[in-house]
Design an enzyme around this catalytic site. Structure first.
Site, mmCIF file in Angstrom:
data_model
loop_
_atom_site.group_PDB
_atom_site.id
_atom_site.type_symbol
_atom_site.label_atom_id
_atom_site.label_comp_id
_atom_site.label_asym_id
_atom_site.label_seq_id
_atom_site.Cartn_x
_atom_site.Cartn_y
_atom_site.Cartn_z
ATOM 1 N N ASP A 277 -6.278 -22.294 0.971
ATOM 2 C CA ASP A 277 -5.701 -20.588 1.031
ATOM 3 C C ASP A 277 -4.268 -20.801 0.090
ATOM 4 O OD1 ASP A 277 -5.335 -18.014 0.964
ATOM 5 O OD2 ASP A 277 -5.834 -17.797 3.018
HETATM 6 C C1 BGC Z 1 -5.484 -14.587 1.488
HETATM 7 C C2 BGC Z 1 -6.440 -14.880 0.788
HETATM 8 C C3 BGC Z 1 -6.386 -14.783 -0.612
HETATM 9 C C4 BGC Z 1 -5.262 -15.454 -1.395
HETATM 10 C C5 BGC Z 1 -5.018 -15.100 -2.878
HETATM 11 C C6 BGC Z 1 -4.121 -15.455 0.705
HETATM 12 O O1 BGC Z 1 -2.911 -14.617 1.389
HETATM 13 O O2 BGC Z 1 -5.321 -15.155 2.607
HETATM 14 O O3 BGC Z 1 -7.767 -14.365 1.247
HETATM 15 O O4 BGC Z 1 -7.672 -15.009 -1.489
HETATM 16 O O5 BGC Z 1 -4.028 -15.045 -0.678
HETATM 17 O O6 BGC Z 1 -4.665 -13.821 -2.934
#
Ligand code: BGC
Length: 835
Positions: A277
């Site tokens: 993530d």
């Molecule tokens: C989130 C993810 C997301 C990623 C990219 C993170 O803050 O937890 O679900 O895909 O950002 O935007």
């Protein structure tokens, strides 16, 4: 491409990199490669563009330099961004394309419009895997059409606590339902050639402390609850997995060998790639050693530090090769390495909108309907009061990375007016002002118009003066802006400070931006009568900006409420839209509706008992006003077609087809995590999933706690009867058969549910009743259908932590059939035998 060949070549690298394993908690069995060991020699290869499959990947690996290889293992700045979340540059000289990775779970999140689908929780409420496939296909096609290669979704984490800020982005508290839907969703996305990324692996079930919290969960709990959805996604062929922010049993999820190497790859046979993530990678050596392949969104650990680690010998180059191999194999599987990749399709916005509307009606849950309040027919359909901010401003989706730029969205008020027709009277009252009114200029000395100011590029506009109030009141001040947030100080206090971290970034899907798209921040304060000092400083920045300062007060709120009550009284029926605006990055602090909505609903329902409350909320809500209302319709975040879908349901053009995928508690203190801070939100950074396998409705049954609305609940506009249950041993498990009859006068949708009791012969903790199967049915008035639900071995098994395996729960088991986890009119017993 031959997958067998590709797997063989991956296994070679796997052995060289020293990664393999068995079940979570079991020891890895392959020997470690000593630091600095040489990369395996790839066979001599034909030119990459001509070779096929595994040979081609091997040839590419042979030609890639270490710098090129590590550059494939982390995100970078996109030279031509489309507004997506991630970008990985390719290697043009070898025909490896750049990758664009976009959120998200409810629509493709780029700068361009895309179909804003209903939130996944609304999709899940339809209990219909085929609909999940259709939803996935919309995501897949749009992602490809909008220049993307990878979708950062679906989210498969369970709804464990009603407070979690992202419950709308995921499916259910129930592992079986989640697994079914996630699997089909992945298939749908990938049917269209877009790579799906199941996220957030694993145990990212809350936003509170998500970067640091250490989640402690026993092996049986993990396998029987949270992991089910991920396992199903892998079985469906998901190309990618996203590692979570949190720690799992003491180790960051993105560097957890038991999770990534032993379970995901070793036990489940996952052969795609694992990305972190955003900023969830915490190390170089440990992360790549555990099986993380790609760091997002940049190369803090997998850029220069990884190259240095390889050169210095602390990471074998074989580990880098293995990660690159996994990525390239997946790209090849999706045709992205082809000399002439398939052309991207155009968007089909009309088809996307059709699916969005279908899902929104299929998943809508009618929680309550007294005295035939719904559907609106006859006089009730000709004299309607519509109340509430989200009656007028469509609540399309939740906040954070799930937010999508919709093609457009019709307000429920407009859709209701249209459906009610010319002869009807439809009156609107705001009820609660969430965006504020202009500040009366006479309160300011020197006078200043703070509504709709424009600041030219490079300029700064400021104001300082008196702010004179004639009475004590509770004020909400709001700033709307398009550029850098203006600084607003009241009596020296900065009202809208720019906060650190994710809290600043995520502001909600409804409240965070005004209907015209301007960003909004608000602050509520008790202010005394007298003279205050107000200072505003707004910078134009490079592009210039617009801003406005707005307000509401206790007096305004009282006047809005009084007007709503008057409007309700003068109409035959009332449709009151209530909201709760959840977002990634923040958990809810209460299950009550925010602001003055509980008071508003009490007052309106007291004035007119034919009040329907439409809930645009993220998860379960407490409802102190429930007994006063006529009906309650749970629409969650219904996407861009939510207005029309809501009108379809209110007027009975379609039967509400959804059932709750999470229990709604009667009391905020009586939830599976209530009363035990170690369960939620955690103590000193540690959290224990001590409810064990009793997640969601299983906990309510185990503890004999009466919910407000049970899991699986949802009314229909017609009535249903269940009869003639038979349960017998099937080919693999149990065959359950029963008859469902539509006993009413309307065509309707029913979700028949099958639950199974514990196995007496198994000495493991087991749910009182577990959801084992279900069937969505559409029946004409008077029609009956014989339904067969086969309960497979998995539905009848428990995870034995001593054997690190599923074990069949044999013996005499009770099967329950009905309309919800608490309305199960049919029961029968049958013996499960292992053969
Ligand atoms: C989130 C993810 C997301 C990623 C990219 C993170 O803050 O937890 O679900 O895909 O950002 O935007």
């Amino acid at each position: 491409m031959s997958e067998a060949v590709s797997r063989r070549s991956a296994m070679r690298l796997l052995a060289a990199a020293g990664t393999a394993g068995a079940a979570l908690g079991a020891a890895a069995c392959a020997p470690e490669v000593p630091p600095g060991a040489a990369a395996p020699r790839a066979p001599a290869a034909a030119p990459p563009a001509e070779a096929k499959g595994a040979a081609r990947i091997d040839a590419l690996l042979e030609r890639l330099t270490l710098d090129e290889k590590t550059a494939l293992l982390h995100g970078a700045r996109d030279p031509a961004p489309l507004g997506q979340a991630g970008y990985v540059p390719g290697v043009p000289r070898l025909g490896i394309p750049a990758l664009r990775l976009a959120d998200g779970p409810a629509g493709v999140r780029v700068a361009e419009p895309a179909t804003a689908l209903p939130a996944p929780v609304l999709l899940a409420s339809a209990f219909e895997p085929a609909l999940a496939r259709e939803y996935g296909r919309v995501l897949g096609r749009e992602g490809r059409a909008l220049g993307q290669d990878v979708l950062l979704g679906p989210m498969a984490n369970l709804i464990r606590t009603p407070y979690a800020g992202r419950n709308f982005e995921t499916f259910a508290e129930d592992p079986t339902l989640t697994a079914d839907l996630v699997g089909e969703l992945v298939r749908g996305i990938q049917d269209e050639g877009l790579i799906a990324t199941v996220k957030h692996f694993a145990l990212n079930n809350q936003e509170h402390g998500r970067d640091t919290v250490d989640v402690i969960a026993a092996e049986q709990t993990l396998h029987e609850t949270e992991l089910r959805g991920f396992e199903a996604a892998v079985a469906a062929g998901a190309g990618a997995v996203m590692g979570a922010y949190n720690k799992v049993n003491g180790v960051h999820a993105c560097e957890s060998k038991p999770l990534l190497d032993e379970l995901l790859r070793g036990s489940w046979g996952f052969d795609g790639w694992v990305m972190s993530d955003r900023d969830a990678t915490h190390s170089t050596v440990a992360a790549i050693g555990a099986g993380l392949d790609m760091e997002m969104p940049a190369g803090t650990h997998f850029g220069a530090p990884l190259r240095e680690a390889v050169r210095g010998g602390s990471v074998p180059e074989a580990a880098v090769d293995l990660a690159v191999h996994r990525i390239l194999t997946t790209l090849d599987r999706f045709g992205l390495l082809a000399a002439r990749p398939a052309a991207r399709p155009p968007r089909d916005a009309a088809a996307g909108a059709r699916t969005a509307r279908k899902v929104a009606t299929a998943g809508a849950v009618l929680l309550r309907n007294e005295h035939g309040t719904l559907p609106l027919t006859g006089a009730a359909a000709r004299s309607i009061a519509v109340i509430g901010p989200t009656g007028q401003v469509p609540f399309v989706g939740g906040g954070g990375s799930a937010q999508v730029v919709p093609d457009g969205a019709t307000a429920p008020l407009t859709a209701i007016r249209r459906r009610a027709g010319n002869g009807a009277s439809v009156h609107y009252a705001l009820g609660e002002d969430v965006y504020g009114r202009p500040l009366p200029p006479n309160l300011l000395t020197p006078a200043a118009a703070l509504d709709e100011r424009t600041v030219a590029p490079g300029q700064v506009w400021s104001h300082e003066g008196e702010f004179r109030l004639t009475a004590d009141d509770e004020w909400t001040l709001l700033v709307h802006y398009t550029g850098k947030r203006p600084a607003v100080r009241l009596d020296g206090q900065d009202l809208f400070p720019v906060r650190q971290g994710v809290a600043e970034y995520f502001a909600g899907g409804l409240l965070g931006s005004a209907p015209d798209g301007m960003s909004v921040r608000r602050r509520t304060l008790a202010l005394k009568a007298g003279v205050h000092r107000l200072a505003v400083n707004a910078e134009g920045g490079q592009k210039g900006q617009r801003f406005r300062l707005r307000h509401t007060t206790g007096a305004i709120r009282a006047a809005d409420l009084a007007e709503a009550v008057r409007t309700a009284k003068s109409a035959r029926s009332v449709v009151l839209f209530a909201y709760e605006d959840a977002t990634e990055g923040r958990d809810r602090t209460s299950l009550a509706l925010p602001g003055g909505q509980d008071r508003l609903i009490e007052a309106v329902a007291a004035a007119n008992p034919r009040t329907t409350v439409v809930l645009n909320t993220s998860s379960s809500t407490t409802m102190p006003w429930l007994p006063r209302t006529g009906a309650v319709l749970q629409m969650y975040y219904p996407g861009q077609e939510g207005g029309g879908a809501t009108a379809d349901l209110l007027f009975g053009d379609v039967d509400p087809g959804g059932r709750l995928t999470q229990t709604f508690p009667a009391d905020e203190r009586a939830t599976p995590v209530g009363g035990d801070p170690l369960r939620y939100p955690g103590v000193s950074g540690r959290q224990e999933y001590s409810e064990g396998v009793h997640v969601g409705h299983r906990w309510y049954d185990a503890q004999r706690v009466a919910p407000l609305f049970p899991f699986g609940h949802g009314l229909s506009y017609t009535t249903w009867h269940y009869e003639k249950l038979t349960v017998r041993p099937g080919r693999a498990g149990l065959r359950v058969e029963f008859t469902v009859r539509n006993t009413g006068r309307r065509k309707g949708t029913e979700v028949a549910q099958v639950y199974v009791g514990p196995a007496p012969e198994l000495e493991l903790d087991q749910p009182v009743r577990a959801l084992a199967g279900y069937r969505r049915l559409v029946l004409a008035p008077g029609e009956a259908q014989r339904v067969t639900v086969d309960l497979g071995v998995r539905a009848l098994s428990s995870w034995d932590p001593e054997q690190h395996a599923w074990v069949l729960g044999s013996g005499r088991r009770e099967v329950f059939v009905g309309r919800s986890s608490r309305e199960l009119p049919l029961r029968a017993k049958a013996v499960v035998t292992s053969r």
